[in-house]
Design a protein around this motif. Structure first.
Motif, PDB file in Angstrom:
ATOM      1  N   PHE B 168       0.819  -1.201  -0.131  1.00 38.95           N
ATOM      2  CA  PHE B 168      -0.016   0.061   0.024  1.00 38.95           C
ATOM      3  C   PHE B 168       0.764   1.182  -0.213  1.00 38.95           C
ATOM      4  CE2 PHE B 168      -3.722   2.020   2.766  1.00 38.95           C
ATOM      5  CZ  PHE B 168      -4.002   2.805   1.767  1.00 38.95           C
ATOM      6  N   GLN B 169       1.865   1.286   0.768  1.00 43.82           N
ATOM      7  CA  GLN B 169       2.607   2.321   1.045  1.00 43.82           C
ATOM      8  C   GLN B 169       3.706   2.686  -0.115  1.00 43.82           C
ATOM      9  OE1 GLN B 169       3.037   5.027   2.942  1.00 43.82           O
ATOM     10  NE2 GLN B 169       4.858   5.708   2.926  1.00 43.82           N
ATOM     11  N   LEU B 171       3.223   1.370  -3.319  1.00 44.67           N
ATOM     12  CA  LEU B 171       2.418   1.864  -4.658  1.00 44.67           C
ATOM     13  C   LEU B 171       1.965   3.201  -4.379  1.00 44.67           C
ATOM     14  CD1 LEU B 171       0.515  -1.462  -5.384  1.00 44.67           C
ATOM     15  CD2 LEU B 171       2.941  -0.616  -6.208  1.00 44.67           C
ATOM     16  N   THR B 172       1.514   3.744  -3.347  1.00 43.18           N
ATOM     17  CA  THR B 172       1.042   5.040  -3.239  1.00 43.18           C
ATOM     18  C   THR B 172       2.025   6.217  -3.393  1.00 43.18           C
ATOM     19  OG1 THR B 172      -0.649   4.225  -1.403  1.00 43.18           O
ATOM     20  CG2 THR B 172      -0.179   6.652  -1.360  1.00 43.18           C
ATOM     21  N   LYS B 173       3.218   5.846  -2.795  1.00 42.81           N
ATOM     22  CA  LYS B 173       4.505   6.642  -2.891  1.00 42.81           C
ATOM     23  C   LYS B 173       4.876   6.745  -4.322  1.00 42.81           C
ATOM     24  CE  LYS B 173       8.459   8.167  -0.222  1.00 42.81           C
ATOM     25  NZ  LYS B 173       9.376   7.488   0.639  1.00 42.81           N
ATOM     26  N   TRP B 174       4.872   5.710  -5.000  1.00 43.99           N
ATOM     27  CA  TRP B 174       5.437   5.574  -6.245  1.00 43.99           C
ATOM     28  C   TRP B 174       4.477   6.189  -7.182  1.00 43.99           C
ATOM     29  CZ3 TRP B 174       3.745   3.063 -10.682  1.00 43.99           C
ATOM     30  CH2 TRP B 174       4.657   3.002 -11.845  1.00 43.99           C
ATOM     31  N   ALA B 175       3.214   5.982  -7.022  1.00 48.62           N
ATOM     32  CA  ALA B 175       2.231   6.319  -8.059  1.00 48.62           C
ATOM     33  C   ALA B 175       2.294   7.899  -8.011  1.00 48.62           C
ATOM     34  CB  ALA B 175       0.858   6.015  -7.764  1.00 48.62           C
ATOM     35  N   ALA B 176       2.595   8.578  -6.670  1.00 47.30           N
ATOM     36  CA  ALA B 176       2.418  10.156  -6.435  1.00 47.30           C
ATOM     37  C   ALA B 176       3.754  10.714  -7.104  1.00 47.30           C
ATOM     38  CB  ALA B 176       2.408  10.572  -4.963  1.00 47.30           C
ATOM     39  N   THR B 177       4.911   9.792  -7.210  1.00 50.62           N
ATOM     40  CA  THR B 177       6.314  10.385  -7.753  1.00 50.62           C
ATOM     41  C   THR B 177       6.171  10.307  -9.265  1.00 50.62           C
ATOM     42  OG1 THR B 177       7.325   9.734  -5.792  1.00 50.62           O
ATOM     43  CG2 THR B 177       8.548  10.113  -7.554  1.00 50.62           C
ATOM     44  N   TYR B 178       5.742   9.105  -9.890  1.00 51.56           N
ATOM     45  CA  TYR B 178       6.109   8.662 -11.283  1.00 51.56           C
ATOM     46  C   TYR B 178       5.176   9.293 -12.052  1.00 51.56           C
ATOM     47  CZ  TYR B 178      10.445   6.466 -10.885  1.00 51.56           C
ATOM     48  OH  TYR B 178      11.866   6.248 -10.706  1.00 51.56           O
ATOM     49  N   PHE B 210      11.666  -0.852  -5.533  1.00 50.34           N
ATOM     50  CA  PHE B 210      12.053  -1.226  -4.558  1.00 50.34           C
ATOM     51  C   PHE B 210      13.336  -1.797  -4.535  1.00 50.34           C
ATOM     52  CE2 PHE B 210      10.669  -5.497  -4.326  1.00 50.34           C
ATOM     53  CZ  PHE B 210       9.861  -5.480  -5.284  1.00 50.34           C
ATOM     54  N   SER B 211      14.102  -1.615  -3.661  1.00 59.65           N
ATOM     55  CA  SER B 211      15.613  -2.165  -3.549  1.00 59.65           C
ATOM     56  C   SER B 211      15.727  -3.073  -2.645  1.00 59.65           C
ATOM     57  CB  SER B 211      16.414  -1.088  -3.533  1.00 59.65           C
ATOM     58  OG  SER B 211      16.270   0.029  -4.494  1.00 59.65           O
ATOM     59  N   ASP B 284      12.686   4.665   2.193  1.00 62.62           N
ATOM     60  CA  ASP B 284      12.475   4.064   0.809  1.00 62.62           C
ATOM     61  C   ASP B 284      12.103   2.750   0.821  1.00 62.62           C
ATOM     62  OD1 ASP B 284      13.145   6.749  -0.189  1.00 62.62           O
ATOM     63  OD2 ASP B 284      15.086   6.388   0.201  1.00 62.62           O
ATOM     64  N   SER B 285      11.362   2.326  -0.307  1.00 62.67           N
ATOM     65  CA  SER B 285      10.742   1.098  -0.465  1.00 62.67           C
ATOM     66  C   SER B 285      11.883  -0.051  -0.636  1.00 62.67           C
ATOM     67  CB  SER B 285       9.811   0.861  -1.531  1.00 62.67           C
ATOM     68  OG  SER B 285       8.688   1.646  -1.318  1.00 62.67           O
ATOM     69  N   SER B 286      12.000  -1.135   0.076  1.00 64.55           N
ATOM     70  CA  SER B 286      12.933  -2.150   0.020  1.00 64.55           C
ATOM     71  C   SER B 286      12.509  -3.350   0.446  1.00 64.55           C
ATOM     72  CB  SER B 286      14.166  -1.614   1.047  1.00 64.55           C
ATOM     73  OG  SER B 286      13.626  -1.837   2.453  1.00 64.55           O
ATOM     74  N   LEU B 287      13.443  -4.425  -0.035  1.00 64.09           N
ATOM     75  CA  LEU B 287      12.961  -5.717   0.314  1.00 64.09           C
ATOM     76  C   LEU B 287      14.462  -6.001   1.020  1.00 64.09           C
ATOM     77  CD1 LEU B 287      11.363  -8.216   0.182  1.00 64.09           C
ATOM     78  CD2 LEU B 287      12.806  -8.732  -1.723  1.00 64.09           C
ATOM     79  N   MET B 288      14.103  -6.340   2.519  1.00 63.68           N
ATOM     80  CA  MET B 288      15.059  -6.756   3.319  1.00 63.68           C
ATOM     81  C   MET B 288      15.202  -8.125   3.521  1.00 63.68           C
ATOM     82  SD  MET B 288      15.168  -3.697   5.167  1.00 63.68           S
ATOM     83  CE  MET B 288      15.529  -3.954   7.004  1.00 63.68           C
TER      84      MET B 288
END
Lengths: 374, 374
Positions: B168-169, B171-178, B210-211, B284-288
């Motif tokens: 949710f967080q 996709l929301t942040k990404w869609a607001a940026t791109y 996401f990294s 920032d979005s990541s995969l730990m």
């Protein structure tokens, strides 16, 4: 530099002083990674190092590699040599088409390794020689030959060479794409290292993107069979493991489970990490993370027709035969040509691909859930 | 739809027909992930489903969660109920501020779960009640309360809830940026699902980024001590594992090794995957991706002052005590307030963080290199 917190500056000054008094023989791994980190963000420092640097080269997206050696490697030149040799062909390079790849030991110090990617101009229409002839001559003059990036990734034996090439290709492609801020459309100021770019208006910083990918070897509960797939458009007779990009909000195990369901239409009972990963730059930049999964063989396979041509269970002996064929013909020169034969298992990916390493470990009996520590 | 290859369309038509004749009880995991895949790219189909959907909600970047329950979960509403309840506060939502999170079983079918993120208007200057009062009332009307996203991630007990919130967080942040193409600055056409956006001019498609991040528990060769760190700006007395974003061209093991050198200045002898990973959306979005490493304790620790306040070795007993304190006070309400005490180990991250799970496994003696299958 108002955008950099002062403690970074202090830290970097301390670090830089450390480097300038130490010789390369004394420079350990910690100092090296901190120097690279310093060069990544300190444009003026890296610019000063450029004339002392070594470089590897792409021309028209083809990589300069060694020729007539059993192991393919990138050819490195000093800045001065490359300037002169390219100049003889009317070609130039500068920092704008170069990215920082590594720090190399030099006499008393460390110097940067850059990757530089240039385009060769088309010869005039009435030229007696073709562009590919020019590139062949240029390769010779530079002590190597130009090759396809994918083939280089698949056939380079050293992990370090493959990872440097993955970085070179990822940063080059990213820097060519990220010119404008996705949020406000203002210009992005690219770092000299190509490790980031900042919007001149909203100050948002973007970093080179690459995505985690699960790549999963599916075995049956007896561990004597493996499910391998053929991708649309892949070379005839080549089968490999199921792979796909992770989506937002899923763990790597969930990614592997979903990709298997999407691509071959089966459910797996267990998924486990293999503790192997590999950066892979094509077609999009990714980090392949290896897994193994167990699935029952009586499930109906239904492949996603957009991605796959076929998916089939094979015995360990069949896969071993394909491994041996691949090892004896690593360039895949004897690829089958008839349509029927394309759908038969002849090859697995060459040794540079993580899929090859995973399949090889399985053939050798070194992948076994019973040894699991989890 | 000229940009979609025809075999995708055919495949999707077949898939869709399958869904429309099957009941939710018959819908297995494979059908569910293929339906989600269909909804992700077929805007008109997903738009048709919107009035039948369920939704979870953020207002002013705060998440609506259950109240007065021991386990925190997101509150779900039907589309109709949410329209009405928000309407009473003069608030609206639509597809433009919603992203596709999941497919849920309904009576005879599956329906989408969306996340919708809206902003509440500021009350007039002469209003007798503040905005935070309005949000408290709104939360009550919606059967829950609004909470900080990070605190929700740290305290939600169900992995599914945490992963949906991460999605949710992200996709929301990404869609607001791109909004604009990074390559040509033309407008991006965002998919209804928010799973991708295509440049209207150059047709390049961008996906939510996401990294991969390595998070590594460092132990000594006896496996009786762990090296934990305190990040600048983190809550007082909280220590955790070393983490950092992977760079282009490095494997996960190389990433872990480099991050440890950069952040605490030591070299590790061995690195191993723990087969655990977790999507994490902040900052920032990541995969730990969890690892364990062995390092000798006699190395001089030198922390990167920009990132860390301190790094120290602790005995298993000291870490067990901090684990127990954290479990008995999961909201970290008794955080130390004096400067000296902030630098003392009192807490580890709460149970929602992968660092907590890693440290807990180590305290319980379940992380051991000798059991390695690699």
């Amino acid at each position: 530099m108002p955008t950099i917190p002062s403690n970074i500056v202090v830290y970097n000054l301390i670090t830089k002083r450390l480097f300038s008094t130490s010789t390369s023989k004394n420079m350990n791994y910690v100092e090296k990674v901190r120097l690279l980190d310093y060069w990544k963000i300190q444009d003026s420092s890296l610019q000063n190092e450029f004339p002392r640097s070594h470089l590897v080269l792409m021309v028209d997206r083809r990589l300069l590699v060694t020729k007539d050696t059993p192991d393919v490697k990138m050819v490195e030149h000093s800045y001065g040599d490359l300037k002169q040799l390219l100049g003889e062909y009317g070609l130039q390079f500068d920092l704008s088409n170069s990215c920082l790849l590594d720090a190399l030991p030099a006499d008393n110090d460390m110097i940067p390794l850059f990757g530089t990617s240039i385009e060769a101009a088309d010869p005039p229409e009435d030229s007696p020689i073709s562009k590919s002839d020019v590139l062949k001559q240029l390769g010779n003059s530079l002590g190597g030959r130009f090759t396809d990036i994918r083939m280089a990734m698949l056939t380079m034996q050293e992990e370090r060479q493959r990872n440097l090439l993955a970085k070179f290709q990822t940063l080059t492609k990213w820097a060519a794409t990220y010119r404008r801020c996705p949020k406000c459309a203002a210009a992005l100021k690219m770092r000299t290292s190509k490790s980031g770019a900042e919007c001149v208006t909203c100050q948002k910083v973007y970093y080179p993107t690459f995505s985690p990918v699960s790549i999963t070897l599916i075995t049956d509960p007896t561990n004597e069979h493996a499910l391998l797939v053929r991708h649309r458009g892949s070379a005839g007779g080549v089968f490999t493991a199921v792979a796909g990009f992770a989506h937002s909000g899923e763990s790597m195990a969930e990614c592997a489970r979903r990709e298997i369901a999407e691509e071959v239409g089966i459910e797996v009972d267990l998924i486990q990490s293999l503790d192997m990963s590999q950066p892979w730059p094509m077609p999009d930049s990714s980090l392949m993370i290896a897994h193994v999964a167990i699935a029952k063989m009586d499930q109906k396979i239904s492949v996603c027709p957009d991605e796959l041509e076929t998916a089939q269970w094979f015995s360990r002996q069949q896969v071993r035969q394909a491994l041996e064929t691949t090892l004896s013909d690593p360039q895949l020169k004897k690829l089958p040509r008839t349509l029927d034969d394309r759908q038969t298992l002849h090859y697995i990916p060459p040794a540079g691909a993580i899929a090859h390493q995973m399949i090889r470990r399985w053939v050798d009996g070194k992948i076994d859930f019973h040894n699991s520590r989890i």
